[in-house]
Design an enzyme around this catalytic site. Structure first.
Site, mmCIF file in Angstrom:
data_model
loop_
_atom_site.group_PDB
_atom_site.id
_atom_site.type_symbol
_atom_site.label_atom_id
_atom_site.label_comp_id
_atom_site.label_asym_id
_atom_site.label_seq_id
_atom_site.Cartn_x
_atom_site.Cartn_y
_atom_site.Cartn_z
ATOM 1 N N GLU A 121 -8.377 -4.793 12.468
ATOM 2 C CA GLU A 121 -7.086 -4.165 12.612
ATOM 3 C C GLU A 121 -7.236 -3.183 14.062
ATOM 4 O O GLU A 121 -6.263 -3.314 14.827
ATOM 5 C CB GLU A 121 -6.397 -3.504 11.756
ATOM 6 N N ASN A 157 -1.526 7.858 15.022
ATOM 7 C CA ASN A 157 -2.372 8.354 16.159
ATOM 8 C C ASN A 157 -3.101 9.779 15.713
ATOM 9 O O ASN A 157 -3.871 10.002 16.420
ATOM 10 C CB ASN A 157 -1.436 8.626 17.508
ATOM 11 N N GLU A 158 -2.189 10.470 15.025
ATOM 12 C CA GLU A 158 -2.635 11.818 14.838
ATOM 13 C C GLU A 158 -3.927 11.781 13.704
ATOM 14 O O GLU A 158 -4.886 12.451 13.928
ATOM 15 C CB GLU A 158 -1.490 12.975 13.903
ATOM 16 N N TYR A 163 0.862 -1.216 0.048
ATOM 17 C CA TYR A 163 0.119 0.049 -0.157
ATOM 18 C C TYR A 163 0.950 1.271 -0.086
ATOM 19 O O TYR A 163 0.797 2.035 -0.768
ATOM 20 C CB TYR A 163 -0.765 0.049 1.289
ATOM 21 N N SER A 164 1.672 1.360 1.069
ATOM 22 C CA SER A 164 2.355 2.722 1.319
ATOM 23 C C SER A 164 3.397 3.065 0.189
ATOM 24 O O SER A 164 4.212 2.034 -0.308
ATOM 25 C CB SER A 164 3.086 2.758 2.700
HETATM 26 C C1 LIG Z 1 5.706 -1.294 11.873
HETATM 27 C C2 LIG Z 1 5.164 -0.686 10.606
HETATM 28 C C3 LIG Z 1 4.682 -1.810 9.385
HETATM 29 C C4 LIG Z 1 4.254 -1.194 8.435
HETATM 30 N N1 LIG Z 1 3.893 -2.271 7.264
HETATM 31 C C5 LIG Z 1 3.586 -1.599 6.023
HETATM 32 C C6 LIG Z 1 3.145 -2.728 5.080
HETATM 33 O O1 LIG Z 1 3.396 -3.861 5.543
HETATM 34 N N2 LIG Z 1 2.575 -2.293 4.207
HETATM 35 C C7 LIG Z 1 2.421 -1.054 3.838
HETATM 36 O O2 LIG Z 1 1.838 -0.732 2.820
HETATM 37 N N3 LIG Z 1 2.613 0.087 4.823
HETATM 38 C C8 LIG Z 1 3.089 -0.245 5.951
HETATM 39 N N4 LIG Z 1 3.665 0.721 6.893
HETATM 40 C C9 LIG Z 1 3.491 2.007 6.470
HETATM 41 C C10 LIG Z 1 2.484 2.558 7.487
HETATM 42 O O3 LIG Z 1 1.125 2.283 6.684
HETATM 43 C C11 LIG Z 1 2.627 4.369 7.091
HETATM 44 O O4 LIG Z 1 3.959 4.449 7.863
HETATM 45 C C12 LIG Z 1 1.621 5.028 7.543
HETATM 46 O O5 LIG Z 1 0.365 4.984 6.970
HETATM 47 C C13 LIG Z 1 2.087 6.496 7.842
HETATM 48 O O6 LIG Z 1 2.474 6.962 6.580
HETATM 49 P P1 LIG Z 1 3.987 7.601 6.402
HETATM 50 O O7 LIG Z 1 4.983 6.872 6.978
HETATM 51 O O8 LIG Z 1 4.071 8.069 4.990
HETATM 52 O O9 LIG Z 1 3.748 8.972 7.245
HETATM 53 P P2 LIG Z 1 3.011 10.213 6.823
HETATM 54 O O10 LIG Z 1 1.651 9.970 6.361
HETATM 55 O O11 LIG Z 1 3.781 11.230 6.062
HETATM 56 O O12 LIG Z 1 2.967 11.073 8.118
HETATM 57 C C14 LIG Z 1 4.059 11.593 9.002
HETATM 58 C C15 LIG Z 1 3.699 12.228 10.089
HETATM 59 O O13 LIG Z 1 2.281 13.304 9.567
HETATM 60 C C16 LIG Z 1 1.270 13.096 10.456
HETATM 61 N N5 LIG Z 1 0.176 13.308 9.557
HETATM 62 C C17 LIG Z 1 -0.025 13.029 8.395
HETATM 63 N N6 LIG Z 1 -1.413 13.410 7.939
HETATM 64 C C18 LIG Z 1 -1.829 14.139 8.917
HETATM 65 C C19 LIG Z 1 -3.040 14.741 9.180
HETATM 66 N N7 LIG Z 1 -3.968 15.018 8.032
HETATM 67 N N8 LIG Z 1 -3.270 15.210 10.119
HETATM 68 C C20 LIG Z 1 -2.419 15.393 11.343
HETATM 69 N N9 LIG Z 1 -1.182 14.675 11.130
HETATM 70 C C21 LIG Z 1 -0.839 14.058 9.943
HETATM 71 C C22 LIG Z 1 1.350 11.531 10.634
HETATM 72 O O14 LIG Z 1 0.590 11.157 11.809
HETATM 73 C C23 LIG Z 1 2.958 11.394 11.139
HETATM 74 O O15 LIG Z 1 3.074 11.755 12.477
HETATM 75 C C24 LIG Z 1 4.098 0.148 8.173
HETATM 76 C C25 LIG Z 1 4.610 1.134 9.093
HETATM 77 C C26 LIG Z 1 5.143 0.756 10.231
HETATM 78 C C27 LIG Z 1 5.583 1.948 11.330
#
Ligand SMILES: Cc1cc2nc3c(=O)[nH]c(=O)nc-3n(C[C@H](O)[C@H](O)[C@H](O)COP(=O)(O)OP(=O)(O)OC[C@H]3O[C@@H](n4cnc5c(N)ncnc54)[C@H](O)[C@@H]3O)c2cc1C
Length: 391
Positions: free
Chosen positions: A250, A375-376, A134-135
């Site tokens: 989940e 959490n945000e 996904y990500s």
């Molecule tokens: C242990 C772990 C396992 C994972 N496994 C998978 C996997 O198997 N497959 C997969 O596809 N992904 C996986 N992920 C990815 C995960 O889904 C993403 O890390 C998550 O969706 C956050 O996206 P990002 O890391 O791009 O952070 P961002 O979305 O860029 O966020 C960065 C910061 O900004 C904050 N933020 C973002 N948008 C907002 C908003 N609208 N309002 C307030 N704050 C906001 C977030 O809370 C965060 O603190 C995994 C992540 C972890 C930590």
């Protein structure tokens, strides 16, 4: 009865009372789950826990939530919770269960019969292991901004793009991918859900080393990757609906009090070895954390009862994830503080008569506020959907 999909279920588990079922499940895990796999300091690789899961598969216990006709245990919601809680209690590591928890429910709900027949049996037999694509580098919380593209060419989709944070992609034989199939539609409406064999030419998996030195996540590069059009699930441009349907269970799973409870155990062991258990300031702080964990247990019980009755969870369940993960983080930080000089040592450190991995709870707790919807984002959900605050 013929079973097209897997191991026949000889027992109707739902005929047992919840107490009988809990006793049976607890005995199985307490007796047979290998000690060396309990409460691991990191996510285990498939090679490490394969033997255990093959045992579970042979027993027909690998897919507790799937309906019996597909080879699952067909557990009622309350039995399903017991089946989650008992393994957790004895520190069962999560295995690469993406096929069981995510792909199969999608195929059962949205898949074609040919897809179910092709993909469900090897998931049940633990022969094919899945990961979640996904990500992307610029599409995490805002997943609908994803840029991986798939275009139809003859009988195949050709996929180009990059996924990231893909948990255990290096152990996976298959990945489900969200890809953009219509660049002109509204962003949620132009996405499709595709199944990809990781051995296909053009798939490159590059592990990401984390701060603890473990390689749990990967980047996955997709360069002109061909996947048959028959691997499209849920219809063209309908991937967002399919993806959203995976979020339900989940949220309660991540909110379980088991990880904070495990953190409290570690904290008390460290404190005992450091001679802190009689210190009044420490005891006061410990009591606060214990109360927070007990409170979490109550809230979890409230939501678990809703799930147990087979009712849908409302947006207020977001409070559970916030409470569980942030309490766990506070406990993990206090473990480090209590360990004093040993607090920054990696791996198991000798502490009095024990050997304790001080940083393991910290490494488990840090990412928990990010995955499963940060959490945000959960706070945004509470603000908008529960408190009706302006967006
Ligand atoms: C242990 C772990 C396992 C994972 N496994 C998978 C996997 O198997 N497959 C997969 O596809 N992904 C996986 N992920 C990815 C995960 O889904 C993403 O890390 C998550 O969706 C956050 O996206 P990002 O890391 O791009 O952070 P961002 O979305 O860029 O966020 C960065 C910061 O900004 C904050 N933020 C973002 N948008 C907002 C908003 N609208 N309002 C307030 N704050 C906001 C977030 O809370 C965060 O603190 C995994 C992540 C972890 C930590």
């Amino acid at each position: 009865m013929t079973y097209t999909y897997g191991v026949p279920q000889e027992q109707d588990w739902n005929k047992l009372s919840d107490v009988e079922f809990r006793t049976l499940v607890a005995a199985e895990f307490e007796t047979h789950h290998p000690m060396q796999l309990r409460f691991p300091p990191r996510r285990l690789r498939w090679a490490e826990n394969k033997a255990w899961y093959l045992r579970m598969a042979a027993k027909g216990w690998i897919a507790p939530s799937w309906p019996c006709e597909f080879g699952g245990m067909g557990l009622s919601p309350s039995k399903m919770l017991i089946f989650l809680e008992e393994p957790e209690r004895c520190g069962l590591a999560r295995f690469p269960d993406t096929g069981i928890l995510m792909v199969a429910p999608v195929l059962i709900r949205y898949g074609a019969e040919a897809q179910r027949r092709r993909y469900l049996p090897p998931i049940l037999a633990c022969e094919e292991i899945w990961c979640q694509g996904y990500s992307e580098p610029n599409a995490g919380s805002d997943l609908a901004s994803l840029r991986t593209e798939a275009r139809l060419e003859g009988d195949d989709f050709i996929i180009d793009g990059q996924k990231t944070w893909t948990t255990l992609a290096h152990d996976a034989t298959h990945m489900f991918v969200l890809a953009r199939t219509d660049k002109h539609a509204k962003k949620q409406e132009g996405i499709s859900f595709l199944l990809v064999d990781m051995d296909t030419p053009g798939v490159t998996v590059r592990p990401i080393r984390d701060i603890a030195g473990h390689e749990e996540f990967c980047e996955v590069f997709l360069d002109q990757v061909r996947t048959p059009a028959a691997n499209l699930v849920g219809g063209l441009n309908r991937g967002w609906t399919v993806a959203k349907s995976l979020l339900g269970f989940e949220r309660i799973h991540i909110g379980s009090p088991k990880l904070p409870e495990y953190g409290l155990q570690v904290l008390q062991s460290v404190a005992r070895q450091q001679g802190m258990l009689q210190d009044p300031v420490f005891r006061d702080r410990l009591a606060r954390l214990q109360l927070d964990v007990a409170h979490l247990g109550d809230i979890y019980g409230h939501f678990a009862a809703i799930v147990g009755r087979g009712e849908p969870l409302g947006p207020e369940v977001s409070v559970l994830k916030i409470w569980a993960t942030e309490t766990f983080q506070r406990i993990a930080e206090m473990i480090i503080e209590t360990a004093g000089d040993c607090g920054s040592h990696a791996g198991s450190v000798p502490l009095g008569q024990d050997s304790i991995d001080i940083l393991a709870p910290f490494y488990k707790a840090r990412p928990s506020t990010i995955y499963g919807g940060s959490n945000e984002i959960q706070r945004n959900i509470l603000a908008r959907q529960v408190l009706n605050l302006p967006g």
